[in-house]
Scaffold this motif. Structure first.
Motif, PDB file in Angstrom:
ATOM      1  N   TYR A  16       0.671  -1.261   0.204  1.00  0.00           N
ATOM      2  CA  TYR A  16       0.203   0.275   0.354  1.00  0.00           C
ATOM      3  C   TYR A  16       0.840   1.040  -0.067  1.00  0.00           C
ATOM      4  O   TYR A  16       1.714   1.469   0.912  1.00  0.00           O
ATOM      5  CB  TYR A  16      -1.290   0.320   1.501  1.00  0.00           C
ATOM      6  N   PRO A  17       0.823   2.066  -0.802  1.00  0.00           N
ATOM      7  CA  PRO A  17       1.593   3.081  -1.020  1.00  0.00           C
ATOM      8  C   PRO A  17       0.631   4.122   0.873  1.00  0.00           C
ATOM      9  O   PRO A  17      -0.094   3.912   0.644  1.00  0.00           O
ATOM     10  CB  PRO A  17       1.044   3.866  -2.114  1.00  0.00           C
ATOM     11  N   ARG A  18       1.843   5.271   0.534  1.00  0.00           N
ATOM     12  CA  ARG A  18       1.457   6.288   1.641  1.00  0.00           C
ATOM     13  C   ARG A  18      -0.326   6.462   1.444  1.00  0.00           C
ATOM     14  O   ARG A  18      -0.831   6.567   2.603  1.00  0.00           O
ATOM     15  CB  ARG A  18       2.723   7.515   1.835  1.00  0.00           C
ATOM     16  N   LYS A  19      -0.364   7.537   0.574  1.00  0.00           N
ATOM     17  CA  LYS A  19      -1.552   7.450   0.554  1.00  0.00           C
ATOM     18  C   LYS A  19      -2.867   7.094  -0.163  1.00  0.00           C
ATOM     19  O   LYS A  19      -1.990   6.962  -1.501  1.00  0.00           O
ATOM     20  CB  LYS A  19      -1.428   8.803  -0.240  1.00  0.00           C
ATOM     21  N   LEU A  20      -3.702   6.119   0.306  1.00  0.00           N
ATOM     22  CA  LEU A  20      -4.524   5.170  -0.059  1.00  0.00           C
ATOM     23  C   LEU A  20      -5.368   5.718  -1.739  1.00  0.00           C
ATOM     24  O   LEU A  20      -5.034   4.757  -2.484  1.00  0.00           O
ATOM     25  CB  LEU A  20      -5.649   4.376   0.588  1.00  0.00           C
ATOM     26  N   LYS A  21      -5.334   6.482  -1.943  1.00  0.00           N
ATOM     27  CA  LYS A  21      -5.490   7.459  -2.985  1.00  0.00           C
ATOM     28  C   LYS A  21      -5.239   7.356  -4.690  1.00  0.00           C
ATOM     29  O   LYS A  21      -5.293   6.869  -5.574  1.00  0.00           O
ATOM     30  CB  LYS A  21      -6.112   8.905  -3.520  1.00  0.00           C
ATOM     31  N   TYR A  22      -3.741   6.340  -3.800  1.00  0.00           N
ATOM     32  CA  TYR A  22      -2.786   6.208  -4.488  1.00  0.00           C
ATOM     33  C   TYR A  22      -2.787   4.922  -5.456  1.00  0.00           C
ATOM     34  O   TYR A  22      -1.855   4.682  -6.328  1.00  0.00           O
ATOM     35  CB  TYR A  22      -1.397   7.110  -4.440  1.00  0.00           C
ATOM     36  N   LEU A  23      -3.300   4.048  -4.659  1.00  0.00           N
ATOM     37  CA  LEU A  23      -3.728   2.556  -5.027  1.00  0.00           C
ATOM     38  C   LEU A  23      -3.516   2.443  -5.702  1.00  0.00           C
ATOM     39  O   LEU A  23      -2.509   1.029  -6.770  1.00  0.00           O
ATOM     40  CB  LEU A  23      -4.280   1.718  -3.629  1.00  0.00           C
ATOM     41  N   HIS A  24      -4.551   2.718  -7.019  1.00  0.00           N
ATOM     42  CA  HIS A  24      -4.236   2.570  -8.616  1.00  0.00           C
ATOM     43  C   HIS A  24      -2.867   2.794  -9.039  1.00  0.00           C
ATOM     44  O   HIS A  24      -2.652   1.569 -10.190  1.00  0.00           O
ATOM     45  CB  HIS A  24      -5.340   2.974  -9.223  1.00  0.00           C
ATOM     46  N   GLN A  33       3.229  -9.673 -18.091  1.00  0.00           N
ATOM     47  CA  GLN A  33       3.173  -9.335 -19.885  1.00  0.00           C
ATOM     48  C   GLN A  33       1.755  -8.540 -20.348  1.00  0.00           C
ATOM     49  O   GLN A  33       0.995  -9.228 -21.406  1.00  0.00           O
ATOM     50  CB  GLN A  33       3.402 -10.320 -21.078  1.00  0.00           C
ATOM     51  N   LEU A  34       0.800  -8.250 -19.478  1.00  0.00           N
ATOM     52  CA  LEU A  34      -0.500  -8.238 -19.669  1.00  0.00           C
ATOM     53  C   LEU A  34      -0.524  -6.383 -20.413  1.00  0.00           C
ATOM     54  O   LEU A  34       0.608  -5.910 -20.396  1.00  0.00           O
ATOM     55  CB  LEU A  34      -1.658  -7.455 -18.652  1.00  0.00           C
ATOM     56  N   SER A  35      -1.029  -6.186 -21.647  1.00  0.00           N
ATOM     57  CA  SER A  35      -1.069  -4.903 -21.940  1.00  0.00           C
ATOM     58  C   SER A  35      -1.790  -3.619 -21.182  1.00  0.00           C
ATOM     59  O   SER A  35      -2.253  -4.050 -20.257  1.00  0.00           O
ATOM     60  CB  SER A  35      -2.369  -4.631 -22.984  1.00  0.00           C
ATOM     61  N   LEU A  36      -1.733  -2.888 -21.900  1.00  0.00           N
ATOM     62  CA  LEU A  36      -1.860  -1.362 -20.948  1.00  0.00           C
ATOM     63  C   LEU A  36      -3.492  -1.199 -20.282  1.00  0.00           C
ATOM     64  O   LEU A  36      -3.468  -1.008 -19.593  1.00  0.00           O
ATOM     65  CB  LEU A  36      -1.422  -0.067 -21.184  1.00  0.00           C
ATOM     66  N   LYS A  37      -4.117  -2.111 -21.420  1.00  0.00           N
ATOM     67  CA  LYS A  37      -5.533  -1.350 -21.200  1.00  0.00           C
ATOM     68  C   LYS A  37      -5.751  -2.674 -20.050  1.00  0.00           C
ATOM     69  O   LYS A  37      -6.864  -2.372 -19.184  1.00  0.00           O
ATOM     70  CB  LYS A  37      -6.004  -1.519 -22.234  1.00  0.00           C
ATOM     71  N   GLU A  38      -5.608  -3.802 -20.103  1.00  0.00           N
ATOM     72  CA  GLU A  38      -5.731  -4.558 -19.242  1.00  0.00           C
ATOM     73  C   GLU A  38      -5.061  -4.495 -17.733  1.00  0.00           C
ATOM     74  O   GLU A  38      -6.328  -4.144 -16.314  1.00  0.00           O
ATOM     75  CB  GLU A  38      -4.821  -6.293 -19.648  1.00  0.00           C
ATOM     76  N   ILE A  39      -3.625  -4.056 -17.973  1.00  0.00           N
ATOM     77  CA  ILE A  39      -3.625  -3.441 -16.507  1.00  0.00           C
ATOM     78  C   ILE A  39      -4.056  -2.093 -16.284  1.00  0.00           C
ATOM     79  O   ILE A  39      -4.801  -1.821 -14.631  1.00  0.00           O
ATOM     80  CB  ILE A  39      -2.017  -2.752 -16.602  1.00  0.00           C
ATOM     81  N   ASP A  40      -4.809  -1.547 -16.983  1.00  0.00           N
ATOM     82  CA  ASP A  40      -5.497   0.117 -16.303  1.00  0.00           C
ATOM     83  C   ASP A  40      -6.830  -0.448 -15.728  1.00  0.00           C
ATOM     84  O   ASP A  40      -7.754  -0.074 -15.202  1.00  0.00           O
ATOM     85  CB  ASP A  40      -5.941   0.748 -17.266  1.00  0.00           C
ATOM     86  N   ASN A  41      -7.638  -1.652 -16.122  1.00  0.00           N
ATOM     87  CA  ASN A  41      -8.994  -2.316 -15.706  1.00  0.00           C
ATOM     88  C   ASN A  41      -8.787  -2.799 -14.898  1.00  0.00           C
ATOM     89  O   ASN A  41      -9.349  -2.547 -13.693  1.00  0.00           O
ATOM     90  CB  ASN A  41      -9.567  -3.362 -17.103  1.00  0.00           C
ATOM     91  N   ILE A  42      -7.299  -3.792 -14.669  1.00  0.00           N
ATOM     92  CA  ILE A  42      -7.128  -4.138 -13.222  1.00  0.00           C
ATOM     93  C   ILE A  42      -7.001  -3.333 -12.057  1.00  0.00           C
ATOM     94  O   ILE A  42      -7.171  -3.288 -11.385  1.00  0.00           O
ATOM     95  CB  ILE A  42      -5.871  -5.116 -13.478  1.00  0.00           C
ATOM     96  N   SER A  43      -6.031  -1.686 -11.798  1.00  0.00           N
ATOM     97  CA  SER A  43      -6.033  -1.151 -11.103  1.00  0.00           C
ATOM     98  C   SER A  43      -6.803  -0.220 -11.049  1.00  0.00           C
ATOM     99  O   SER A  43      -7.344   0.354 -10.503  1.00  0.00           O
ATOM    100  CB  SER A  43      -5.011   0.172 -11.930  1.00  0.00           C
ATOM    101  N   LEU A  44      -7.153  -0.005 -12.265  1.00  0.00           N
ATOM    102  CA  LEU A  44      -9.274   0.700 -11.725  1.00  0.00           C
ATOM    103  C   LEU A  44     -10.095  -0.214 -10.913  1.00  0.00           C
ATOM    104  O   LEU A  44     -11.256   0.900  -9.662  1.00  0.00           O
ATOM    105  CB  LEU A  44     -10.019   0.972 -13.357  1.00  0.00           C
ATOM    106  N   HIS A  45      -9.949  -1.454 -11.157  1.00  0.00           N
ATOM    107  CA  HIS A  45     -11.123  -1.526 -10.388  1.00  0.00           C
ATOM    108  C   HIS A  45     -10.692  -1.911  -8.479  1.00  0.00           C
ATOM    109  O   HIS A  45     -10.636  -2.501  -7.686  1.00  0.00           O
ATOM    110  CB  HIS A  45     -11.178  -3.407 -10.826  1.00  0.00           C
ATOM    111  N   THR A  46      -8.802  -1.427  -8.415  1.00  0.00           N
ATOM    112  CA  THR A  46      -8.859  -2.028  -7.008  1.00  0.00           C
ATOM    113  C   THR A  46      -8.547  -0.673  -6.506  1.00  0.00           C
ATOM    114  O   THR A  46      -9.239   0.464  -6.201  1.00  0.00           O
ATOM    115  CB  THR A  46      -6.954  -2.164  -7.066  1.00  0.00           C
TER     116      THR A  46
END
Length: 87
Positions: free
Chosen positions: A54-62, A74-87
């Motif tokens: 976890y980062p110091r500020k949770l708003k930076y978790l994604h 080896q995921l694409s940027l689009k796939e990674i963006d979708n994962i990070s948006l769900h966290t």
């Protein structure tokens, strides 16, 4: 609020799981588990998951999730963006 309650499953006193949407499952995410120390992202067919501290500020978790996934998968940027948006 009920949408959020449906997405988070409390496994125990020390951890919770996020319910995995169809798109995330289609790119190989089997589960996302939150503990006191980190967020574990597990993939179908992998013997281990990716731990994201976890980062110091949770708003930076994604952003932290995106950084770790870029480095470890080896995921694409689009796939990674979708994962990070769900966290």
């Amino acid at each position: 609020m009920s949408e959020l309650q449906d997405a988070i499953i409390k496994d125990s006193y020390k951890q919770l799981r996020l319910r995995i949407a169809g798109f995330l499952r289609s790119i190989g995410v089997s589960q996302i588990i939150g503990t006191k120390e980190c967020l574990d992202i597990e993939f179908i067919g992998w013997e281990y998951g990716i731990g994201v501290l976890y980062p110091r500020k949770l708003k930076y978790l994604h952003e932290q999730v995106k950084k770790e996934l870029l480095a470890e998968t080896q995921l694409s940027l689009k796939e990674i963006d979708n994962i990070s948006l769900h966290t």
